[in-house]
Write a protein that holds these residues in place. Structure first.
Motif, mmCIF file in Angstrom:
data_model
loop_
_atom_site.group_PDB
_atom_site.id
_atom_site.type_symbol
_atom_site.label_atom_id
_atom_site.label_comp_id
_atom_site.label_asym_id
_atom_site.label_seq_id
_atom_site.Cartn_x
_atom_site.Cartn_y
_atom_site.Cartn_z
ATOM 1 N N VAL A 1 0.848 -1.187 0.000
ATOM 2 C CA VAL A 1 0.000 0.000 0.000
ATOM 3 C C VAL A 1 0.887 1.242 0.000
ATOM 4 N N ARG A 2 0.593 2.160 -0.909
ATOM 5 C CA ARG A 2 1.340 3.415 -0.976
ATOM 6 C C ARG A 2 0.758 4.376 0.063
ATOM 7 N N VAL A 3 1.586 4.757 1.056
ATOM 8 C CA VAL A 3 1.109 5.655 2.107
ATOM 9 C C VAL A 3 1.674 7.068 1.950
ATOM 10 N N ALA A 4 2.695 7.223 1.093
ATOM 11 C CA ALA A 4 3.270 8.530 0.756
ATOM 12 C C ALA A 4 4.066 8.356 -0.527
ATOM 13 N N GLU A 5 4.581 9.456 -1.067
ATOM 14 C CA GLU A 5 5.290 9.374 -2.351
ATOM 15 C C GLU A 5 6.480 8.424 -2.285
ATOM 16 N N ARG A 6 7.149 8.384 -1.118
ATOM 17 C CA ARG A 6 8.327 7.528 -1.009
ATOM 18 C C ARG A 6 8.218 6.584 0.185
ATOM 19 N N ARG A 7 7.007 6.187 0.483
ATOM 20 C CA ARG A 7 6.796 5.276 1.610
ATOM 21 C C ARG A 7 5.677 4.283 1.282
#
Length: 338
Positions: A139-145
């Protein structure tokens, strides 16, 4: 070798001592049990049992109590595992069947075993080394996380937050998730490193740095979880127990995960097969006054982990063995159906 009459006398001594916690004399055996012989004959049989190390006299002019050797013979040759009643089986099934996840299954199992046996219950979480991948969620929780969730066939859930080296789009995350699940679905966790070794090469070059980071964290997760988790409960039951060694040593042993793993024993080819360690058979001197009854539980014919109870050598072995075996079978059925 003991003849049937002496075996019957030993059985009666064990049963009476477990029930009363008092040394057992020949007259009380003659009064309580239909042994078909006189107190004098029982005394002679008791003398033979004592000479051969199956019973001992704790005090002068006292009755006799079983030794570790006597308990062992009782467990191996004399006792029958007491089956649970229909009501007890239904209660176990309903109680464990209400669990919502693996943690709940383990927590309920510990409580149930402690209540059924009035001993300390010990449950090992299903081993990751004997589990397979059911699903990997990204799951993408931020642009780089990203958040990675690894779900096994035994219900274990491992979650990690991953900081990736560059911005990642929803489309790239979805693609990587599909590739991971395509490669790992049903894969034994021990085979994951080999299975994913060439996985980045299957991806477009621009997705490989993120994939390499995700795979690194995945493999680290498997290594970190190599030491298995043990949960125990019912320690308050120790207050009513009698130990030939101090209670402090028993409590200290319960705090050591490695000790508990060794006490539960090695995995076997047959889930629910019972093992019983009595007194001096235990590998730790601080537990020489205790007995451990354990069984494996698993899905199908594969043992995933073990559970059991620890208590004084003066325990009701038929009841304890029956409870441990039954609970192990129900836990295995629940995991197989999950």
């Amino acid at each position: 070798m003991l003849d049937d009459r002496k075996l019957a006398v030993l059985r009666a001594i064990v049963e009476d001592y477990v029930s009363t916690n008092e040394p057992v004399g020949s007259k009380s055996l003659a009064d309580r049990h239909n042994l078909g012989v006189s107190p004098a004959t029982i005394r002679n049989d008791m003398a033979t049992l004592e000479e051969q190390g199956y019973i001992t006299q704790p005090h002068t002019s006292a009755g006799r109590v079983p030794t570790d050797k006597g308990y062992r013979l009782f467990v191996d040759r004399l006792s029958q595992v007491k089956p649970l009643s229909g009501a007890e089986r239904r209660a176990i099934e309903n109680f464990l069947g209400g669990a919502v996840d693996l943690d709940d299954v383990v927590t309920r199992t510990v409580r149930l075993l402690a209540q059924l046996t009035r001993q300390v219950a010990v449950v090992q979480y299903p081993s990751l080394t004997r589990s397979s991948v059911r699903h990997v969620e990204l799951v993408r929780v931020a642009e780089r996380r990203l958040m990675m969730v690894l779900i096994t066939n035994t219900g274990r859930v491992e979650q990690r937050i991953i900081d990736v080296p560059e911005n990642v789009s929803e489309e790239s995350v979805a693609h990587l998730r599909a590739v991971l699940n395509g490669a790992l679905d049903g894969c034994w966790l021990t085979d994951v490193p080999t299975t994913v070794a060439d996985l980045p090469e299957r991806l477009p070059s621009e997705e490989r740095p993120v994939a390499a980071t995700v795979l690194s964290v995945l493999l680290e997760t498997l290594v970190d979880k190599h030491e298995e988790k043990i949960v125990f409960g019912g320690a308050a039951n120790l207050a009513a127990a009698d130990f030939s060694v101090g209670l402090r040593e028993v409590l200290e042993a319960l705090e050591e995960q490695v000790v508990l793993l060794r006490l539960l024993g090695e995995t076997t080819a047959e889930p629910s097969a019972l093992t019983v360690r009595i007194g001096s058979e235990n590998p730790y001197s601080g537990l020489r006054g205790t007995s451990i009854v354990a069984a494996g539980y698993g899905s199908g014919d594969k043992e995933l982990a073990r559970l059991g109870v620890l208590g004084p050598t003066r325990m009701d072995y038929p009841v304890t063995m029956g409870a441990v075996r039954a609970v192990a079978r129900y836990v295995g059925q629940i995991l197989a159906a999950s």
